[in-house]
Enzyme design. Sequence first.
Site, mmCIF file in Angstrom:
data_model
loop_
_atom_site.group_PDB
_atom_site.id
_atom_site.type_symbol
_atom_site.label_atom_id
_atom_site.label_comp_id
_atom_site.label_asym_id
_atom_site.label_seq_id
_atom_site.Cartn_x
_atom_site.Cartn_y
_atom_site.Cartn_z
ATOM 1 N N SER A 125 0.837 -1.201 0.000
ATOM 2 C CA SER A 125 0.000 0.000 0.000
ATOM 3 C C SER A 125 0.871 1.250 0.000
ATOM 4 O O SER A 125 1.983 1.253 0.543
ATOM 5 C CB SER A 125 -0.871 -0.021 1.265
ATOM 6 O OG SER A 125 -1.472 1.232 1.477
ATOM 7 N N TYR A 150 -2.287 -1.768 10.955
ATOM 8 C CA TYR A 150 -2.532 -2.181 9.567
ATOM 9 C C TYR A 150 -1.357 -1.774 8.682
ATOM 10 O O TYR A 150 -0.785 -2.580 7.947
ATOM 11 C CB TYR A 150 -3.835 -1.573 9.023
ATOM 12 C CG TYR A 150 -3.936 -1.725 7.515
ATOM 13 C CD1 TYR A 150 -4.230 -2.962 6.940
ATOM 14 C CD2 TYR A 150 -3.684 -0.647 6.650
ATOM 15 C CE1 TYR A 150 -4.276 -3.115 5.559
ATOM 16 C CE2 TYR A 150 -3.725 -0.796 5.280
ATOM 17 C CZ TYR A 150 -4.034 -2.029 4.734
ATOM 18 O OH TYR A 150 -4.066 -2.184 3.366
ATOM 19 N N LYS A 154 1.798 -4.070 6.429
ATOM 20 C CA LYS A 154 2.254 -3.966 5.031
ATOM 21 C C LYS A 154 3.769 -3.790 4.984
ATOM 22 O O LYS A 154 4.447 -4.377 4.151
ATOM 23 C CB LYS A 154 1.548 -2.803 4.324
ATOM 24 C CG LYS A 154 0.046 -3.029 4.155
ATOM 25 C CD LYS A 154 -0.223 -4.234 3.277
ATOM 26 C CE LYS A 154 -1.636 -4.736 3.370
ATOM 27 N NZ LYS A 154 -1.852 -6.050 2.748
HETATM 28 P P1 NAD Z 1 -11.145 -7.094 0.792
HETATM 29 O O1 NAD Z 1 -11.427 -7.128 2.243
HETATM 30 O O2 NAD Z 1 -12.250 -6.733 -0.129
HETATM 31 O O3 NAD Z 1 -10.541 -8.484 0.325
HETATM 32 C C1 NAD Z 1 -9.755 -9.311 1.168
HETATM 33 C C2 NAD Z 1 -10.307 -10.724 1.061
HETATM 34 O O4 NAD Z 1 -9.497 -11.585 1.873
HETATM 35 C C3 NAD Z 1 -11.739 -10.857 1.566
HETATM 36 O O5 NAD Z 1 -12.520 -11.549 0.617
HETATM 37 C C4 NAD Z 1 -11.615 -11.648 2.865
HETATM 38 O O6 NAD Z 1 -12.748 -12.468 3.109
HETATM 39 C C5 NAD Z 1 -10.339 -12.447 2.618
HETATM 40 N N1 NAD Z 1 -9.605 -12.841 3.826
HETATM 41 C C6 NAD Z 1 -9.272 -12.032 4.879
HETATM 42 N N2 NAD Z 1 -8.620 -12.762 5.816
HETATM 43 C C7 NAD Z 1 -8.516 -14.025 5.342
HETATM 44 C C8 NAD Z 1 -7.968 -15.238 5.846
HETATM 45 N N3 NAD Z 1 -7.409 -15.288 7.055
HETATM 46 N N4 NAD Z 1 -8.047 -16.356 5.099
HETATM 47 C C9 NAD Z 1 -8.634 -16.324 3.879
HETATM 48 N N5 NAD Z 1 -9.196 -15.231 3.353
HETATM 49 C C10 NAD Z 1 -9.132 -14.085 4.075
HETATM 50 O O7 NAD Z 1 -9.900 -6.111 0.580
HETATM 51 P P2 NAD Z 1 -9.336 -5.462 -0.767
HETATM 52 O O8 NAD Z 1 -9.694 -4.033 -0.780
HETATM 53 O O9 NAD Z 1 -9.680 -6.315 -1.925
HETATM 54 O O10 NAD Z 1 -7.788 -5.538 -0.446
HETATM 55 C C11 NAD Z 1 -6.991 -6.621 -0.904
HETATM 56 C C12 NAD Z 1 -5.572 -6.450 -0.416
HETATM 57 O O11 NAD Z 1 -5.069 -5.194 -0.872
HETATM 58 C C13 NAD Z 1 -5.428 -6.423 1.099
HETATM 59 O O12 NAD Z 1 -4.210 -7.068 1.432
HETATM 60 C C14 NAD Z 1 -5.342 -4.949 1.432
HETATM 61 O O13 NAD Z 1 -4.649 -4.714 2.609
HETATM 62 C C15 NAD Z 1 -4.577 -4.425 0.226
HETATM 63 N N6 NAD Z 1 -4.799 -3.014 -0.058
HETATM 64 C C16 NAD Z 1 -6.059 -2.544 -0.257
HETATM 65 C C17 NAD Z 1 -6.278 -1.199 -0.540
HETATM 66 C C18 NAD Z 1 -7.672 -0.661 -0.753
HETATM 67 O O14 NAD Z 1 -7.833 0.570 -0.771
HETATM 68 N N7 NAD Z 1 -8.678 -1.478 -0.948
HETATM 69 C C19 NAD Z 1 -5.195 -0.316 -0.606
HETATM 70 C C20 NAD Z 1 -3.908 -0.828 -0.422
HETATM 71 C C21 NAD Z 1 -3.727 -2.182 -0.148
HETATM 72 C C1 UD1 Z 2 -7.096 4.784 3.801
HETATM 73 C C2 UD1 Z 2 -5.987 4.298 4.680
HETATM 74 C C3 UD1 Z 2 -5.002 3.483 3.874
HETATM 75 C C4 UD1 Z 2 -5.727 2.352 3.169
HETATM 76 C C5 UD1 Z 2 -6.858 2.924 2.342
HETATM 77 C C6 UD1 Z 2 -7.676 1.835 1.708
HETATM 78 C C7 UD1 Z 2 -5.743 5.918 6.486
HETATM 79 C C8 UD1 Z 2 -4.876 7.001 7.081
HETATM 80 N N1 UD1 Z 2 -5.314 5.400 5.330
HETATM 81 O O1 UD1 Z 2 -6.521 5.641 2.821
HETATM 82 O O2 UD1 Z 2 -3.998 2.953 4.712
HETATM 83 O O3 UD1 Z 2 -4.800 1.643 2.341
HETATM 84 O O4 UD1 Z 2 -7.721 3.707 3.176
HETATM 85 O O5 UD1 Z 2 -8.419 1.132 2.625
HETATM 86 O O6 UD1 Z 2 -6.758 5.554 7.033
HETATM 87 N N2 UD1 Z 2 -12.548 11.403 3.342
HETATM 88 C C9 UD1 Z 2 -13.537 12.316 3.659
HETATM 89 N N3 UD1 Z 2 -14.714 11.841 4.136
HETATM 90 C C10 UD1 Z 2 -14.961 10.506 4.314
HETATM 91 C C11 UD1 Z 2 -13.948 9.591 3.989
HETATM 92 C C12 UD1 Z 2 -12.741 10.077 3.510
HETATM 93 O O7 UD1 Z 2 -13.350 13.516 3.513
HETATM 94 O O8 UD1 Z 2 -16.052 10.147 4.778
HETATM 95 C C13 UD1 Z 2 -11.273 11.903 2.813
HETATM 96 C C14 UD1 Z 2 -10.081 11.552 3.674
HETATM 97 O O9 UD1 Z 2 -9.846 12.540 4.608
HETATM 98 C C15 UD1 Z 2 -8.965 11.444 2.620
HETATM 99 C C16 UD1 Z 2 -9.702 11.005 1.353
HETATM 100 O O10 UD1 Z 2 -11.071 11.282 1.560
HETATM 101 O O11 UD1 Z 2 -8.444 12.709 2.378
HETATM 102 C C17 UD1 Z 2 -9.526 9.519 1.058
HETATM 103 O O12 UD1 Z 2 -9.856 8.791 2.233
HETATM 104 P P1 UD1 Z 2 -9.975 7.203 2.246
HETATM 105 O O13 UD1 Z 2 -10.852 6.772 1.130
HETATM 106 O O14 UD1 Z 2 -10.344 6.791 3.615
HETATM 107 O O15 UD1 Z 2 -8.510 6.718 1.870
HETATM 108 P P2 UD1 Z 2 -7.110 7.054 2.568
HETATM 109 O O16 UD1 Z 2 -7.284 7.754 3.839
HETATM 110 O O17 UD1 Z 2 -6.257 7.705 1.541
#
Ligand code: NAD
Ligand code: UD1
Length: 339
Positions: A125, A150, A154
């Site tokens: 991330s 969290y 990572k």
């Molecule tokens: P998500 O929660 O939608 O998907 C994760 C999946 O993993 C889910 O289906 C959940 O049921 C499964 N899971 C969790 N724990 C498990 C376990 N112990 N055994 C088997 N399955 C398990 O999340 P996502 O948004 O698709 O994120 C995927 C990956 O990307 C994660 O590692 C997350 O940390 C990373 N990531 C996400 C974002 C984001 O904004 N969505 C940003 C940066 C990194």
């Molecule tokens: C957050 C996490 C990041 C994670 C990502 C995806 C933090 C500090 N970071 O990113 O680690 O990988 O989510 O799960 O939590 N905002 C509003 N109103 C809202 C929600 C968000 O104004 O109701 C703003 C936030 O202040 C930010 C932007 O929207 O400026 C994006 O927020 P968000 O979608 O939560 O993502 P991040 O904070 O960038």
Amino acid sequence: MKVLVTGGLGYIGSHTVVELQLAGYDVVIIDNLSNSSTKVLDGITKITGTTPDFQELDLRHQDRVREFFKHHQNIDGIVHFAASKAVGESVEKPLFYYENNVNTLVYVLQELQKLKQQNFIFSSSCTVYGEADMLPVNEDSAVKPAQSPYGNTKQIGEEILKDTCKINPDLKTVALRYFNPIGAHASSNIGELPLGVPQNLVPYITQTAIGLREQLSVFGEDYPTEDGTCIRDYIHVVDVAKAHVVALERLIKKEQGSNFEVFNIGTGKGSSVLEVITSFERVSGQKLNYKIVDRRKGDVVAAFADTSKANSILRWKAEYTLDDAMSDAWKWEQRLRTK
Ligand code: NAD
Ligand code: UD1
């Protein structure tokens, strides 16, 4: 070629399964359904015409992980998404986060190292950069002390890969540092399924517009940015998914330079919260009900990616615009509520 996708029923995982299948891979999914549902399989099948093999399994159970790999020796690559991802929750439940995000990674890597093909892609991330010293942020920028358990999982995950790669040249790994994935598949067959009240901006916007939430709170308008709101690099989830396919191909074709590589996965363009709202209003034709409130604790001012490394080495580039992503997010929200 067979690819294991852990967390393959989740948000980014399901879109990646689709792109892998479209690229000709056989996919086996492991998921414990803690943040997803088997209905996602139907969505994937509707898009690709093929239902992936699904194994309901909790990766925290090392004996079950071992058992799974005993029966799946022919895997050519693993894309490891499975993890928990709620920043606030991780502060409340640190041990759960370390168990679910770190132990599971160790268990999967231990089994992977017994296979003939040891290709591995890790979901990292942009959170590892914290408040970056320079923008856009490139992969050589410092990793800052994590602001939450969290975020720490990572960083630790990347360290585990780096250390293991040092002593095992057969292990080929890529960590993809996603910026802010948003949107849904253009078919609206799969998308994000946030549980409870969304913490992230885009699902909060679409849920407000559909009437599930009363009003969006914009966290702060006194940041040192042009309009005073925070800046992020919002990237369409399908672009994120495609990055995994090209990264995996690089591993399978043995094109890697070092056996541990890191890539930023973003668009390279920063957008403010107000710009995201404006984009939503433009594509939906709706006015969004929002108000400005105080800053949210822990938010960085701005984060957007220098994507030149992924552009040149992976020959990958984000194709969708913010408007495309907001439009697909909105279509998905509408589809979800009329089902
Ligand atoms: P998500 O929660 O939608 O998907 C994760 C999946 O993993 C889910 O289906 C959940 O049921 C499964 N899971 C969790 N724990 C498990 C376990 N112990 N055994 C088997 N399955 C398990 O999340 P996502 O948004 O698709 O994120 C995927 C990956 O990307 C994660 O590692 C997350 O940390 C990373 N990531 C996400 C974002 C984001 O904004 N969505 C940003 C940066 C990194
Ligand atoms: C957050 C996490 C990041 C994670 C990502 C995806 C933090 C500090 N970071 O990113 O680690 O990988 O989510 O799960 O939590 N905002 C509003 N109103 C809202 C929600 C968000 O104004 O109701 C703003 C936030 O202040 C930010 C932007 O929207 O400026 C994006 O927020 P968000 O979608 O939560 O993502 P991040 O904070 O960038």
